[in-house]
Design a protein around this motif. Structure first.
Motif, PDB file in Angstrom:
ATOM      1  N   ASN A  28       0.649  -1.137  -0.080  1.00  0.00           N
ATOM      2  CA  ASN A  28      -0.195   0.309   0.044  1.00  0.00           C
ATOM      3  C   ASN A  28       0.920   1.332  -0.052  1.00  0.00           C
ATOM      4  OD1 ASN A  28      -2.756   1.759  -0.228  1.00  0.00           O
ATOM      5  ND2 ASN A  28      -2.732   1.181   2.068  1.00  0.00           N
ATOM      6  N   ILE A  29       1.888   0.922  -0.399  1.00  0.00           N
ATOM      7  CA  ILE A  29       3.114   2.580  -0.799  1.00  0.00           C
ATOM      8  C   ILE A  29       1.614   3.145  -1.389  1.00  0.00           C
ATOM      9  CG2 ILE A  29       5.400   3.712  -1.428  1.00  0.00           C
ATOM     10  CD1 ILE A  29       5.430   1.386   0.542  1.00  0.00           C
ATOM     11  N   GLU A  30       1.453   3.077  -2.655  1.00  0.00           N
ATOM     12  CA  GLU A  30       0.205   3.736  -3.248  1.00  0.00           C
ATOM     13  C   GLU A  30      -0.655   4.396  -2.751  1.00  0.00           C
ATOM     14  OE1 GLU A  30       0.561  -0.078  -3.573  1.00  0.00           O
ATOM     15  OE2 GLU A  30      -1.499  -0.470  -3.690  1.00  0.00           O
ATOM     16  N   GLY A  31      -0.846   4.134  -2.007  1.00  0.00           N
ATOM     17  CA  GLY A  31      -2.334   4.347  -0.951  1.00  0.00           C
ATOM     18  C   GLY A  31      -1.584   6.071  -0.371  1.00  0.00           C
ATOM     19  N   LEU A  32      -0.106   5.874  -0.320  1.00  0.00           N
ATOM     20  CA  LEU A  32       0.346   6.840   0.382  1.00  0.00           C
ATOM     21  C   LEU A  32       0.805   8.026  -0.863  1.00  0.00           C
ATOM     22  CD1 LEU A  32       1.917   8.328   2.693  1.00  0.00           C
ATOM     23  CD2 LEU A  32       3.721   7.577   2.194  1.00  0.00           C
ATOM     24  N   VAL A  33       1.010   7.408  -1.757  1.00  0.00           N
ATOM     25  CA  VAL A  33       1.655   8.433  -3.008  1.00  0.00           C
ATOM     26  C   VAL A  33      -0.073   9.173  -2.918  1.00  0.00           C
ATOM     27  CG1 VAL A  33       1.791   8.447  -5.583  1.00  0.00           C
ATOM     28  CG2 VAL A  33       2.878   7.400  -4.274  1.00  0.00           C
ATOM     29  N   GLU A  34      -1.094   8.200  -3.249  1.00  0.00           N
ATOM     30  CA  GLU A  34      -2.616   8.661  -3.952  1.00  0.00           C
ATOM     31  C   GLU A  34      -2.709  10.044  -2.902  1.00  0.00           C
ATOM     32  OE1 GLU A  34      -6.765   7.989  -2.755  1.00  0.00           O
ATOM     33  OE2 GLU A  34      -5.248   6.242  -3.452  1.00  0.00           O
ATOM     34  N   ALA A  35      -2.439   9.618  -1.310  1.00  0.00           N
ATOM     35  CA  ALA A  35      -2.610  10.754  -0.163  1.00  0.00           C
ATOM     36  C   ALA A  35      -2.659  11.937  -0.230  1.00  0.00           C
ATOM     37  CB  ALA A  35      -2.264  10.196   1.678  1.00  0.00           C
ATOM     38  N   ILE A  36      -0.580  11.738  -0.569  1.00  0.00           N
ATOM     39  CA  ILE A  36       0.305  13.150  -0.509  1.00  0.00           C
ATOM     40  C   ILE A  36      -0.347  13.730  -2.042  1.00  0.00           C
ATOM     41  CG2 ILE A  36       2.097  13.936  -1.752  1.00  0.00           C
ATOM     42  CD1 ILE A  36       2.988  11.306  -0.180  1.00  0.00           C
ATOM     43  N   GLY A  37      -1.172  13.206  -2.646  1.00  0.00           N
ATOM     44  CA  GLY A  37      -1.380  13.518  -4.052  1.00  0.00           C
ATOM     45  C   GLY A  37      -2.994  14.591  -3.941  1.00  0.00           C
ATOM     46  N   ARG A  38      -3.440  14.241  -2.441  1.00  0.00           N
ATOM     47  CA  ARG A  38      -5.080  14.397  -2.524  1.00  0.00           C
ATOM     48  C   ARG A  38      -4.644  15.627  -1.732  1.00  0.00           C
ATOM     49  NH1 ARG A  38      -8.438  11.360   0.731  1.00  0.00           N
ATOM     50  NH2 ARG A  38      -6.612   9.467   0.419  1.00  0.00           N
ATOM     51  N   HIS A  39      -3.419  15.725  -0.775  1.00  0.00           N
ATOM     52  CA  HIS A  39      -3.097  16.670   0.018  1.00  0.00           C
ATOM     53  C   HIS A  39      -2.748  18.104  -0.893  1.00  0.00           C
ATOM     54  CE1 HIS A  39      -0.577  19.282   2.274  1.00  0.00           C
ATOM     55  NE2 HIS A  39      -1.809  18.743   3.599  1.00  0.00           N
ATOM     56  N   ARG A  40      -2.032  17.423  -1.538  1.00  0.00           N
ATOM     57  CA  ARG A  40      -1.514  18.666  -2.484  1.00  0.00           C
ATOM     58  C   ARG A  40      -2.385  19.261  -3.440  1.00  0.00           C
ATOM     59  NH1 ARG A  40       3.232  18.031  -7.191  1.00  0.00           N
ATOM     60  NH2 ARG A  40       3.631  20.101  -7.759  1.00  0.00           N
ATOM     61  N   ALA A  41      -3.663  18.323  -4.045  1.00  0.00           N
ATOM     62  CA  ALA A  41      -4.728  18.585  -5.078  1.00  0.00           C
ATOM     63  C   ALA A  41      -5.491  19.920  -3.910  1.00  0.00           C
ATOM     64  CB  ALA A  41      -5.667  17.813  -5.491  1.00  0.00           C
ATOM     65  N   HIS A  42      -5.630  19.914  -2.805  1.00  0.00           N
ATOM     66  CA  HIS A  42      -6.845  20.212  -1.609  1.00  0.00           C
ATOM     67  C   HIS A  42      -5.508  21.451  -2.144  1.00  0.00           C
ATOM     68  CE1 HIS A  42      -8.964  21.804   1.647  1.00  0.00           C
ATOM     69  NE2 HIS A  42      -7.227  21.390   2.244  1.00  0.00           N
ATOM     70  N   LEU A  43      -4.407  21.780  -1.307  1.00  0.00           N
ATOM     71  CA  LEU A  43      -3.524  23.434  -0.943  1.00  0.00           C
ATOM     72  C   LEU A  43      -3.447  24.075  -2.505  1.00  0.00           C
ATOM     73  CD1 LEU A  43      -0.740  22.228   1.235  1.00  0.00           C
ATOM     74  CD2 LEU A  43      -3.013  22.542   1.701  1.00  0.00           C
ATOM     75  N   GLU A  44      -3.892  23.128  -4.009  1.00  0.00           N
ATOM     76  CA  GLU A  44      -3.595  23.842  -4.735  1.00  0.00           C
ATOM     77  C   GLU A  44      -4.885  24.994  -4.634  1.00  0.00           C
ATOM     78  OE1 GLU A  44       0.304  21.390  -7.035  1.00  0.00           O
ATOM     79  OE2 GLU A  44      -2.445  20.802  -7.052  1.00  0.00           O
ATOM     80  N   ARG A  45      -5.534  23.791  -4.708  1.00  0.00           N
ATOM     81  CA  ARG A  45      -6.932  24.579  -4.585  1.00  0.00           C
ATOM     82  C   ARG A  45      -7.691  25.391  -3.641  1.00  0.00           C
ATOM     83  NH1 ARG A  45      -9.139  19.729  -5.230  1.00  0.00           N
ATOM     84  NH2 ARG A  45      -9.377  19.425  -2.863  1.00  0.00           N
ATOM     85  N   SER A  46      -6.734  25.302  -2.869  1.00  0.00           N
ATOM     86  CA  SER A  46      -7.215  26.446  -1.110  1.00  0.00           C
ATOM     87  C   SER A  46      -6.366  27.470  -0.855  1.00  0.00           C
ATOM     88  CB  SER A  46      -7.519  25.785  -0.435  1.00  0.00           C
ATOM     89  OG  SER A  46      -6.307  24.798   0.125  1.00  0.00           O
ATOM     90  N   GLY A  47      -5.000  28.168  -1.071  1.00  0.00           N
ATOM     91  CA  GLY A  47      -3.481  28.621  -1.524  1.00  0.00           C
ATOM     92  C   GLY A  47      -3.115  27.842  -1.000  1.00  0.00           C
ATOM     93  N   LEU A  48      -2.302  27.465  -2.174  1.00  0.00           N
ATOM     94  CA  LEU A  48      -0.823  27.132  -2.229  1.00  0.00           C
ATOM     95  C   LEU A  48       0.111  28.099  -1.861  1.00  0.00           C
ATOM     96  CD1 LEU A  48       1.236  24.901  -1.296  1.00  0.00           C
ATOM     97  CD2 LEU A  48       1.629  24.490  -4.153  1.00  0.00           C
ATOM     98  N   ASP A  49      -0.326  29.445  -2.926  1.00  0.00           N
ATOM     99  CA  ASP A  49       0.534  30.197  -2.895  1.00  0.00           C
ATOM    100  C   ASP A  49       0.777  30.910  -1.507  1.00  0.00           C
ATOM    101  OD1 ASP A  49       1.255  29.316  -5.701  1.00  0.00           O
ATOM    102  OD2 ASP A  49      -0.032  30.965  -6.278  1.00  0.00           O
ATOM    103  N   GLN A  50      -0.355  31.445  -1.044  1.00  0.00           N
ATOM    104  CA  GLN A  50      -0.394  31.803   0.094  1.00  0.00           C
ATOM    105  C   GLN A  50       0.531  30.921   1.277  1.00  0.00           C
ATOM    106  OE1 GLN A  50      -4.547  32.346   0.789  1.00  0.00           O
ATOM    107  NE2 GLN A  50      -4.099  34.853   2.474  1.00  0.00           N
ATOM    108  N   LEU A  51       0.522  30.121   1.865  1.00  0.00           N
ATOM    109  CA  LEU A  51       1.134  29.105   2.549  1.00  0.00           C
ATOM    110  C   LEU A  51       3.016  29.238   2.044  1.00  0.00           C
ATOM    111  CD1 LEU A  51      -0.928  25.627   3.148  1.00  0.00           C
ATOM    112  CD2 LEU A  51       0.091  27.134   4.493  1.00  0.00           C
ATOM    113  N   ARG A  52       3.474  29.781   0.889  1.00  0.00           N
ATOM    114  CA  ARG A  52       4.293  29.493   0.813  1.00  0.00           C
ATOM    115  C   ARG A  52       4.931  30.548   1.185  1.00  0.00           C
ATOM    116  NH1 ARG A  52       5.184  25.179  -5.002  1.00  0.00           N
ATOM    117  NH2 ARG A  52       5.370  23.315  -3.393  1.00  0.00           N
ATOM    118  N   ARG A  53       3.650  31.606   0.897  1.00  0.00           N
ATOM    119  CA  ARG A  53       4.399  32.991   1.051  1.00  0.00           C
ATOM    120  C   ARG A  53       4.517  32.894   2.407  1.00  0.00           C
ATOM    121  NH1 ARG A  53       1.749  35.872  -2.107  1.00  0.00           N
ATOM    122  NH2 ARG A  53       2.191  34.738  -3.965  1.00  0.00           N
TER     123      ARG A  53
END
Ligand SMILES: Nc1nc2c(ncn2[C@@H]2O[C@H](COP(=O)(O)OP(=O)(O)OP(=O)(O)O)[C@@H](O)[C@H]2O)c(=O)[nH]1
Ligand SMILES: [Mg+2]
Length: 322
Positions: free
Chosen positions: A241-266
């Motif tokens: 289930n390493i792919e389960g982790l890859v998928e969870a990271i991907g979902r988190h990334r998509a969430h942040l990209e929708r909800s203000g990643l630039d702001q967080l990084r800044r």
């Protein structure tokens, strides 16, 4: 994008030259000012890599997981950078060698760059060096950066504050869920991993964590992002289930990209500027104003240290705003 002279060190870094990357990371580690000078021309390229931090109690299987995750990401042709932060901490007791051997498996692959970084004496130095190393890897064209730290001290906490996705790795037995909650380690989790799902107690640990997440206990970082950390049960050693982790990271990334990643990084960069600036300022003020001598004299006269510090601060501020 500005043109970078291809024969310069920056140019070689942009071209993905591993020697150039290794040199820049060494400078970052030593606090060498040449790091900033060489990174500056390529700065506009920073921000393309995804930075994941893997933390958790000693022996939870972080290195094994990073290795397995790197393998999985390589299968999709991603360029991977691994940074093992402070693998020589007293908690890991010489795990560096073990980590190196495990990671050797990946080191013959030109698509994987591996580096370990020992903690420095100076406060906050470790986080600074780790962020710099990630920036250099980012410029060098690495797509996925994986940082491993043992989640115990403030320095490790600071490192985790600087990545995009924090993966808290736990396993049944020593360092289980309750322990982790006590240590405040869940607080920084974006994804929770129950590793060693092949051994007894893993299901119980996953249930405990589900309860904790449902009750929104100690998950401050994720809550701020409007995100509920998923719990991924896997076996790093068996590759389950390493792919389960890859998928969870991907979902988190998509969430942040929708909800203000630039702001967080800044916000993280603002914090970096604050630290670097205060460090410079502190060194310059302490060096220039004869403050050490004044402190020595006041302490020799029997003044308490807090009073001395306050008086010296007031003196500096008067000098800055006459
Ligand atoms: N049974 C089982 N053992 C595992 C699994 N993953 C890792 N281990 C074992 O757990 C031990 C610790 O693994 P590491 O990957 O070194 O753990 P770590 O968290 O990096 O340890 P430190 O860096 O020392 O804190 C090793 O003996 C691994 O073989 C797993 O999925 N199942
Ligand atoms: Mg390790």
């Amino acid at each position: 994008m500005p043109v970078v002279d291809p024969s310069s060190l920056s140019g070689r870094l942009v071209a993905g030259d591993r020697g150039a990357l290794a040199r820049l990371i060494s400078w970052a580690e030593n606090g060498d000012p040449r790091f900033a000078a060489e990174l500056a021309p390529a700065w506009s390229r920073v921000g393309r890599a995804w930075r994941s931090g893997v933390t958790g109690p000693p022996g939870a299987g972080k290195s094994t997981l990073v290795n397995a995750l790197a393998g999985r990401l390589r299968a999709t042709d991603k360029r991977v950078g691994i940074l093992a932060v402070d693998p020589t901490s007293p908690f890991t007791g010489g795990a560096l060698l073990g980590d190196r051997i495990r990671m050797e498996e990946r080191s013959s692959d030109p698509g994987v760059f591996i580096r370990s970084m020992a903690s420095r004496g100076s406060h906050g130095g470790l986080a600074r060096a780790a962020i710099d190393a990630c920036d250099a890897m980012d410029v060098a064209g690495i797509d996925e950066i994986l940082l491993e730290t043992v989640g115990v001290g403030q320095a490790e906490f600071d490192v985790m504050s600087a990545v995009d996705t924090v993966i808290v790795t736990l396993c049944p037995g020593a360092g289980d869920g309750v322990q982790a909650m006590k240590a405040g380690i869940l607080e920084v989790a974006d994804v929770l991993v129950v590793n060693k799902c092949d051994i007894a107690g893993a299901d119980r640990l996953a249930t405990d964590l589900e309860d904790a997440v449902a009750a929104r206990l100690s998950i401050a970082r994720a809550a701020k992002q409007g995100w509920q950390p998923p719990i991924v049960s896997l076996s790093a050693a068996l590759g389950n289930n390493i792919e389960g982790l890859v998928e969870a990271i991907g979902r988190h990334r998509a969430h942040l990209e929708r909800s203000g990643l630039d702001q967080l990084r800044r916000a993280r960069r603002v914090e970096q500027v604050r630290r670097v600036m205060l460090e410079h300022l502190g060194e310059r003020l302490w060096g220039a104003g004869g403050l050490r001598e004044l402190a020595e004299r006041a302490l020799a006269a029997g003044d308490p240290p807090y009073d001395v510090a306050e008086r010296l601060a007031a003196r500096v501020l008067r000098g800055a705003n006459p």
